[in-house]
Structures are given as C-alpha cells and as structure tokens.
Design a protein around this motif. Sequence first.
Motif, PDB file in Angstrom:
ATOM      1  N   VAL A 128       0.865  -1.178   0.000  1.00 28.06           N
ATOM      2  CA  VAL A 128       0.000   0.000   0.000  1.00 28.06           C
ATOM      3  C   VAL A 128       0.900   1.224   0.000  1.00 28.06           C
ATOM      4  N   ILE A 129       0.811   2.027  -1.059  1.00 27.93           N
ATOM      5  CA  ILE A 129       1.594   3.258  -1.166  1.00 27.93           C
ATOM      6  C   ILE A 129       0.629   4.410  -1.385  1.00 27.93           C
ATOM      7  N   ILE A 130       0.731   5.425  -0.548  1.00 32.51           N
ATOM      8  CA  ILE A 130      -0.170   6.574  -0.596  1.00 32.51           C
ATOM      9  C   ILE A 130       0.686   7.833  -0.685  1.00 32.51           C
ATOM     10  N   TYR A 131       0.274   8.767  -1.510  1.00 29.22           N
ATOM     11  CA  TYR A 131       0.964  10.055  -1.526  1.00 29.22           C
ATOM     12  C   TYR A 131      -0.059  11.182  -1.433  1.00 29.22           C
ATOM     13  N   THR A 132       0.370  12.279  -0.835  1.00 31.80           N
ATOM     14  CA  THR A 132      -0.471  13.466  -0.747  1.00 31.80           C
ATOM     15  C   THR A 132       0.396  14.676  -1.050  1.00 31.80           C
ATOM     16  N   LEU A 133      -0.142  15.624  -1.805  1.00 29.72           N
ATOM     17  CA  LEU A 133       0.621  16.762  -2.296  1.00 29.72           C
ATOM     18  C   LEU A 133       0.030  18.072  -1.796  1.00 29.72           C
ATOM     19  N   HIS A 134       0.907  18.958  -1.359  1.00 26.32           N
ATOM     20  CA  HIS A 134       0.506  20.318  -1.002  1.00 26.32           C
ATOM     21  C   HIS A 134       0.781  21.222  -2.201  1.00 26.32           C
ATOM     22  N   ASP A 135      -0.021  22.251  -2.360  1.00 24.50           N
ATOM     23  CA  ASP A 135       0.111  23.095  -3.542  1.00 24.50           C
ATOM     24  C   ASP A 135       1.309  24.032  -3.491  1.00 24.50           C
ATOM     25  N   SER A 136       1.674  24.523  -2.298  1.00 24.11           N
ATOM     26  CA  SER A 136       2.612  25.638  -2.293  1.00 24.11           C
ATOM     27  C   SER A 136       3.607  25.674  -1.134  1.00 24.11           C
ATOM     28  N   ILE A 137       3.423  24.915  -0.081  1.00 22.86           N
ATOM     29  CA  ILE A 137       4.268  25.084   1.099  1.00 22.86           C
ATOM     30  C   ILE A 137       5.722  24.750   0.765  1.00 22.86           C
ATOM     31  N   GLY A 138       6.661  25.489   1.361  1.00 25.34           N
ATOM     32  CA  GLY A 138       8.074  25.240   1.127  1.00 25.34           C
ATOM     33  C   GLY A 138       8.592  24.058   1.932  1.00 25.34           C
ATOM     34  N   HIS A 139       9.880  23.779   1.761  1.00 27.84           N
ATOM     35  CA  HIS A 139      10.457  22.572   2.348  1.00 27.84           C
ATOM     36  C   HIS A 139      10.330  22.578   3.870  1.00 27.84           C
ATOM     37  N   LEU A 140      10.782  23.630   4.508  1.00 30.54           N
ATOM     38  CA  LEU A 140      10.729  23.650   5.969  1.00 30.54           C
ATOM     39  C   LEU A 140       9.295  23.726   6.480  1.00 30.54           C
ATOM     40  N   GLY A 141       8.421  24.338   5.694  1.00 31.23           N
ATOM     41  CA  GLY A 141       7.029  24.424   6.107  1.00 31.23           C
ATOM     42  C   GLY A 141       6.367  23.070   6.286  1.00 31.23           C
ATOM     43  N   ILE A 142       6.879  22.049   5.573  1.00 38.06           N
ATOM     44  CA  ILE A 142       6.330  20.706   5.721  1.00 38.06           C
ATOM     45  C   ILE A 142       6.466  20.224   7.157  1.00 38.06           C
ATOM     46  N   PHE A 143       7.526  20.688   7.847  1.00 45.86           N
ATOM     47  CA  PHE A 143       7.769  20.218   9.212  1.00 45.86           C
ATOM     48  C   PHE A 143       7.329  21.227  10.273  1.00 45.86           C
ATOM     49  N   VAL A 144       7.426  22.540   9.963  1.00 47.24           N
ATOM     50  CA  VAL A 144       7.245  23.541  11.014  1.00 47.24           C
ATOM     51  C   VAL A 144       5.984  24.371  10.863  1.00 47.24           C
ATOM     52  N   SER A 145       5.299  24.293   9.728  1.00 45.08           N
ATOM     53  CA  SER A 145       4.123  25.140   9.522  1.00 45.08           C
ATOM     54  C   SER A 145       2.953  24.655  10.372  1.00 45.08           C
ATOM     55  N   ALA A 146       2.363  25.577  11.115  1.00 44.58           N
ATOM     56  CA  ALA A 146       1.166  25.235  11.893  1.00 44.58           C
ATOM     57  C   ALA A 146       0.010  24.889  10.970  1.00 44.58           C
ATOM     58  N   GLN A 147      -0.063  25.568   9.810  1.00 47.84           N
ATOM     59  CA  GLN A 147      -1.127  25.267   8.851  1.00 47.84           C
ATOM     60  C   GLN A 147      -1.025  23.825   8.367  1.00 47.84           C
ATOM     61  N   VAL A 148       0.190  23.379   8.063  1.00 49.17           N
ATOM     62  CA  VAL A 148       0.386  22.001   7.600  1.00 49.17           C
ATOM     63  C   VAL A 148       0.104  21.019   8.732  1.00 49.17           C
ATOM     64  N   ALA A 149       0.542  21.359   9.946  1.00 50.98           N
ATOM     65  CA  ALA A 149       0.286  20.475  11.081  1.00 50.98           C
ATOM     66  C   ALA A 149      -1.209  20.296  11.307  1.00 50.98           C
ATOM     67  N   ASN A 150      -1.962  21.387  11.139  1.00 48.32           N
ATOM     68  CA  ASN A 150      -3.400  21.334  11.400  1.00 48.32           C
ATOM     69  C   ASN A 150      -4.192  20.733  10.246  1.00 48.32           C
ATOM     70  N   ARG A 151      -3.542  20.524   9.110  1.00 45.86           N
ATOM     71  CA  ARG A 151      -4.272  19.955   7.975  1.00 45.86           C
ATOM     72  C   ARG A 151      -3.673  18.613   7.568  1.00 45.86           C
ATOM     73  N   GLN A 152      -2.493  18.635   6.910  1.00 47.86           N
ATOM     74  CA  GLN A 152      -1.952  17.382   6.393  1.00 47.86           C
ATOM     75  C   GLN A 152      -1.588  16.398   7.497  1.00 47.86           C
ATOM     76  N   HIS A 153      -0.770  16.811   8.470  1.00 45.06           N
ATOM     77  CA  HIS A 153      -0.364  15.884   9.525  1.00 45.06           C
ATOM     78  C   HIS A 153      -1.547  15.474  10.387  1.00 45.06           C
ATOM     79  N   GLU A 154      -2.473  16.399  10.592  1.00 44.05           N
ATOM     80  CA  GLU A 154      -3.672  16.071  11.367  1.00 44.05           C
ATOM     81  C   GLU A 154      -4.470  14.975  10.671  1.00 44.05           C
ATOM     82  N   GLN A 155      -4.659  15.111   9.365  1.00 46.55           N
ATOM     83  CA  GLN A 155      -5.458  14.115   8.642  1.00 46.55           C
ATOM     84  C   GLN A 155      -4.713  12.795   8.495  1.00 46.55           C
ATOM     85  N   ILE A 156      -3.405  12.862   8.282  1.00 48.01           N
ATOM     86  CA  ILE A 156      -2.622  11.627   8.236  1.00 48.01           C
ATOM     87  C   ILE A 156      -2.741  10.894   9.566  1.00 48.01           C
ATOM     88  N   GLY A 157      -2.640  11.643  10.657  1.00 46.57           N
ATOM     89  CA  GLY A 157      -2.770  11.017  11.973  1.00 46.57           C
ATOM     90  C   GLY A 157      -4.143  10.432  12.210  1.00 46.57           C
TER      91      GLY A 157
END
Length: 790
Positions: A412-441
């Motif tokens: 099972v391989i799953i990928y999800t793509l963000h439209d615009s966030i930069g590299h560090l934002g993937i780890f430190v952005s509150a917006q990403v934490a509240n959306r992508q990481h939240e939904q993955i979790g």
Amino acid sequence: MIDSEMNSRYSQAIHDTWANAGEQMQMLAALSARHAQAIGHNQLQAATAAWTGWRDLLPDLLIPRADAQAAEYIRDAGQRFVLFLDTLCQRGDAAIEREKDGFRPVLAFDYDMIVDGRTLPDPVNYALVRIHPPAGTAAPREDARPWVIIDPRAGHGSGIGGFKSESEVGVALKHGHPVYFVIFFRDPEPDQTLADVCAAEAAFLREVHSRHPRAPKPLVTGNCQGGWAAMILAATHPDLMGPVVIAGAPLSYWAGETGRNPFRYFGGIAGGAVPAALTADLGGGKFDGANLVLNFEMLNPGKTWFRKNYDLFANVDRDASHFLDFERWWSGFYFMNENEIRWIVENLFIGNRLTRGEAVLSDGTPVDLKRIEAPVIVFASHGDNITPPQQALNWIPDLYPTAKEIEASGRVIIYTLHDSIGHLGIFVSAQVANRQHEQIGSVIKTIESLAPGLYEMLIVKSGEATTVSFEARSIDDVLKLDDGRDEEVEFAAVAGWSEWATKTYELTLQPMLQALVTPDVAAAQKRLHPLRQQQYLLSHRNPLLVNIGELAHEMRTHRAPAATDNPLLKLEKMVADAIERSWDLYRDSRDAGIELLFHGLYGTPWMKHLGTLRRARRQSHDVSRLPHIQEAVRKAKLGGYAEGIVRMLILLARTRGSVRRDRLERSDRLLHSRPPFNSMTPEMRSRMIYEQSLIVEFAGPEAITSLEDLLSDPVDRYSALNLVLDVAGPIADMDAPTVAMFKRFQRTLLTMARDWYDPEGAVASPTGDDGAERSRTGSGASSRLKESAA
C-alpha cells in the motif's frame, strides 16, 4: 566483406554521434531561450511593479509634513536597527552557548531518555527519547499505536519535527499516541557507520515494542533526510515497522523538472563525490554540517541572506522571539564521519542507488525497498525546491513499473501533495500540522484496512468540514508530475565520472591531506567557517557590540514607531523589494548557467554513452504469471463468510476508484469488531485482504461469480450484503458504478439486502426482518430479484 561491415558500423557510429551532438545543441539553445524568457518576464514584472509603486508614492513624499515624517522615520529606523543588531547578537550568544553544551534538541516538549545509542555494543550518536504530553493534555493510551519520529541529520540538529506545539509531535499526542523521538548528538562516535545507525534505530523500535506489547507496530515518520533513513530501516527490518510516513524526503535524486529544480545539478558541476571527501579530510575525518547549511542558504540567497534579515528589521518588535526560536535550530551545526557522508553522497545524491536496488550498507546488508511490507505514506509539496514532488515520488515507478505490480506485491503506497508550502514548512508550519499531519494522523488507525495499491490522499476543506479520500492512481499519474526522465542518462554519467574522480583523488591528493591536517588544523577549519564567523562577529563578544544590549534596552524603553502610513516606510519596503529582486536575478542567472553547464558537460554523446551503460531500468513483466498470484486465483472459490465480505468491499472500492475516510473507518470497525474478524490477528486480517485483492485484480469475472461459492448459506448471504451495504453508506450517495456493482452482488447471490432500493427508480425491496426467510423462498423470489435488480 568484413571490411565493408566494419566501415558500415563506423559510418553509423559517426552519424549517430553527430546526430546526438546536434540534438544537444538544439536542447541547449531551447533551454537558453527558455531561461532568458523566464528571467526577462520576471524582471519586467518586477520593473512594472516598482514603477507603479514609485508613481503612487511620489505624491506622498512631497506633502507639507515631509520633514516631520522624515524625522519620525529616522528615529524609528534607528531604534529598529539597534534592536535588530541586539537580536542578532542574542542569536550569536545563544549559538555559542549551545555549542558549548553540545546542542540540545530544539524540542518544545519535555522528554525522558529511553535508549542512549552511545551505550550500545556498536555505539552511535543517536538516542531514543519519549515525549511528555504538555500540561493539561490527556495521557496517551499505552495500548495505542506508538508514533516514532526520525528527524533529518543534514547539517542541523534534531527536534524540528517537534519544534512547537502545533507540529507532528503535537498531532500525535492529540490523537492519544505514545510519542517517541529519535534525537542525535553533535559529534558522531568514532568509526560510526550508517549500518550502525540503522542497527541502533532497529534496537530503538524493539524497545518501543517491549514497552507497548499490546499495541500495533509503531508508525515511523521520517522528515527530509530522515525519510530515506526510515525507508532503509523499513527495508532491512520489515518485521519491526508499522506504517511509514516520509515527509519532504528525497528518494529519487535524479528527478526534477527542467528549469525549476537546479539543486540536483550541483553534484555534477562540483565533481561528484570528491568535494564531500575533500571537506571531510580537511576536517580531520569529520564532515562539518555547516557546509550543508551553507548550500541550503545559497539555494535562495535573496530569501536567506536578505529577506529573512530585513523582515526581522522591519518587524523587530513583533518577530524577534520567533526569529530566535527558529535560529536555535538553524544555527546549530552537526558533524558526520567521513564514511557516513561518503555513503550518502555516493549511494544517494550522486549514485541514486537506493531506488535501483544497488545500495549496500557498510556491513554488507543490501537495501531493497521492495522488501518494505508496511503501508508507506509520502507527503510532498509543489512549493518545495529542495525535495520537489518528483524526487519524493519517482522511486515508485523505479520499483514498480505498473500499479498492478504494487497490488501483486501486497503493498500500500499513498501520496499526498501540497500546492505551495516550502520545504521547511512541511515540518514547522502550523497550517500544515493542522491539515496534512492532522489528517494523516486521523487515518493511520484505519489505513492498514486499505487493499493493496497506489493511492493519492486528497484532503478537501469546505467550510468547517474536511473530506479525506483515497483515490486509486496509476504509475502514469506519478510520471505526469515530471516532464520526462531523459535527463537521468546524464545523471548516470555523473555517477560514472564521480567514481573515476573519487578514485583519482584517493590515489593522489587524499594521502597528502590526511598527513597534513592535524587536529589543530581541523579545529581552525571549523572555527573559520563563514557561518560560525557570522555568529562570533554578531555577538556580544565582539568589542564593537559589547554594549548593544544596554542601548537596546534604552530603545525599548523609549520606543517610538513610525505611523504605518508614513511614506518613508513604504519607500523602505520598496527598496527592500528591489534588493531582493536583484538577488533573485543573480539566483536565476546562476541557476540557468549551472543547468546549461551541466547539460553542456554531460549531454555530450560520449557522456550519454557512459550514462546509458550505467542506467539500468526495471523491466515490466506479466505479474499474473507469478506463482503466488496464480495460486490465489485458483483459490477464488475457496473461503467463506469473511472472505466474501472482504472481497465485496474490495470490489466496491475498485469500482469507485476511491475510498473516503468515513467508509474506510466503517470498514475498519467491521474488520475489527464483528465476528469472525474480531478473533483474527492483524496478520490474518492483512493476509486475507491481500489474497482477496489478488483475486479481485487477477481473477476477472470469476471474482464476482464465485461469491456464491463463498457464501453458500442464504443467511450468510443476507447478513454479508447488509454489512457491506452498511460500510458502503447511504444508497442515495452511491455513484452509478457502485450501484451497478451492488446489483451484481445481489444477482449473483440471489438475495436482496435489507432496505435496498434502486436509486434509478426501480421497484424497492421489502423491508423488515424477514429478508433471510425471503432468500430461502426459491425460484419465485429469485426471479423477482433478477427483475428488480436488472
């Protein structure tokens, strides 16, 4: 005869060489025009914006109060400059003090040391810690799936995955997971290798297993360079791994779009792996991570060398604390042993051996990513210029030429793509934490109920509601994100050239350098690095800045910011924008030059010939002929109630081409709480899902017609259809293919589900509890069912 044949071959070779050279010239000309057009377009836009800004600002600069506004601005700018210098000095002081202490992780959470890798039989500078939930947060459930986070060791220190409360750590704690973090210390242990690191991380996972014996296997998140470390760990120790989440992680290092991802060309221009070996030798056998950080800063100098500092100067009253928090991580530089950086560069950055199945750890362990058994979730962003989506995803077509091979392998391989966030934002952005990481979790607990295959995880927010679905994808869908893979021949040529250049260096310059570089010379090299000199010069240890703290206190006491409508503030911002655009012009011109030079050097017919010899692509083959698949197809009629339900669920998912999170959660509850599934082990459930997926994919129409053999008892048929309908959801929400598939189930089983009706307007089925009895009434009921289902 022989001479004639040789002459013909020679003529053909000459013709091919000239043809390839002509193609190279055409490509370079087209690429030059493309870069010139892009740079010209950007500069024209910038000039137009600047002219418009000047035109609108000029009347404000000529108003009667200009002298008063000038005095107000000068005072404000002077105070901001003092506060700006003081903030930079605080950053320098903090970096110097943290270096003395060995750089503690920048985690925003308290933690306990669980396993110190320095005490293992093969010591490493890694450790496993357990995160404490913040005050007021519910304690994690000890039987919940543990969540283990591996941070990148790419020049900086550890902790960015838990840098603040709204982060990967925060999301995991919110969902009740016990959270563990793999940290590392500044200096590697003597003779430490990446094989030792992999073995230590496996020992960490065994410790997590022992502490949570009733919990599912741990979920492992790898950030950036921690992503390939997690994948290597999953490939070499598949028995220890639960789902693997890799965020912003490069795995296919040759991939990228022409004109957009210049970072991948640096290795070829710099001479392959020689700079890494040379830098490690100048460091006395240790590679200074400050060199990697400097490379990151050079990628976008307008942002890292100017805009970041100007933003601090412009908003120093508001942003100083945030700036210092981030710089705690950015300004800490860690080391690697020579053998570690050499393995990374030669096997990953230059050689790209990981996805080609050629990587071997220093202890002789082969690394085959196809051995990964756990689900893999890839998180990438179109705005990431360090790990673009192609580098994050092209390992999938490298390993599996078709999606059917993924299914046949039970992966099972799953990928999800963000439209615009930069590299560090993937780890430190509150917006990403509240959306992508939240939904993955939120879906991790059910993700293992997905049938094998390749999916894209789509996250759509509409108002307050968030819809998560898993859309089935093909390998072509992944490849469409790239603009072609022809360049990879040139990168393969770089790998061949790098091997030759490295051997030459090892036989000539390296012995002399290793004899001349003493520990004192290595220490001097470390101190004189530009990034460390910046910290020393911009600190309170500088005699010129020793009293800047007192002056800054005075400025804060009598702070008088200029009015927001002061035209000189607008002028300041315009000048800053112009300076940043100048840096961007330099960056774009440099990147264009690097890309053209790369293709000029490695796009020659001779280099392409070298690359073609080295570039091995996996061949697609007919997976339906594999013995385990043929065996599964032969078992299409074998099984019972549980197999029938699972097969129908998979057939519905395949028909829709996607699985919504709510359906996946209902399916997961069914497969864990209802008999006979609740008495199965996780391995038994996974094996059943895998086998039924193979039958659905490769057995053809028999996958449906054989349902009557699996569900021979009328009561089982009725119960199974009802359960499957419950998972599928309201009939009114079904699309036409799903309705058609469910009708086929009912026709095959000669049974109608409770409350079933045809959304297209056919006669509805009776309701009530006598459905099981109706399924026994023979040919009359069967004929009525066929009429209504048709």
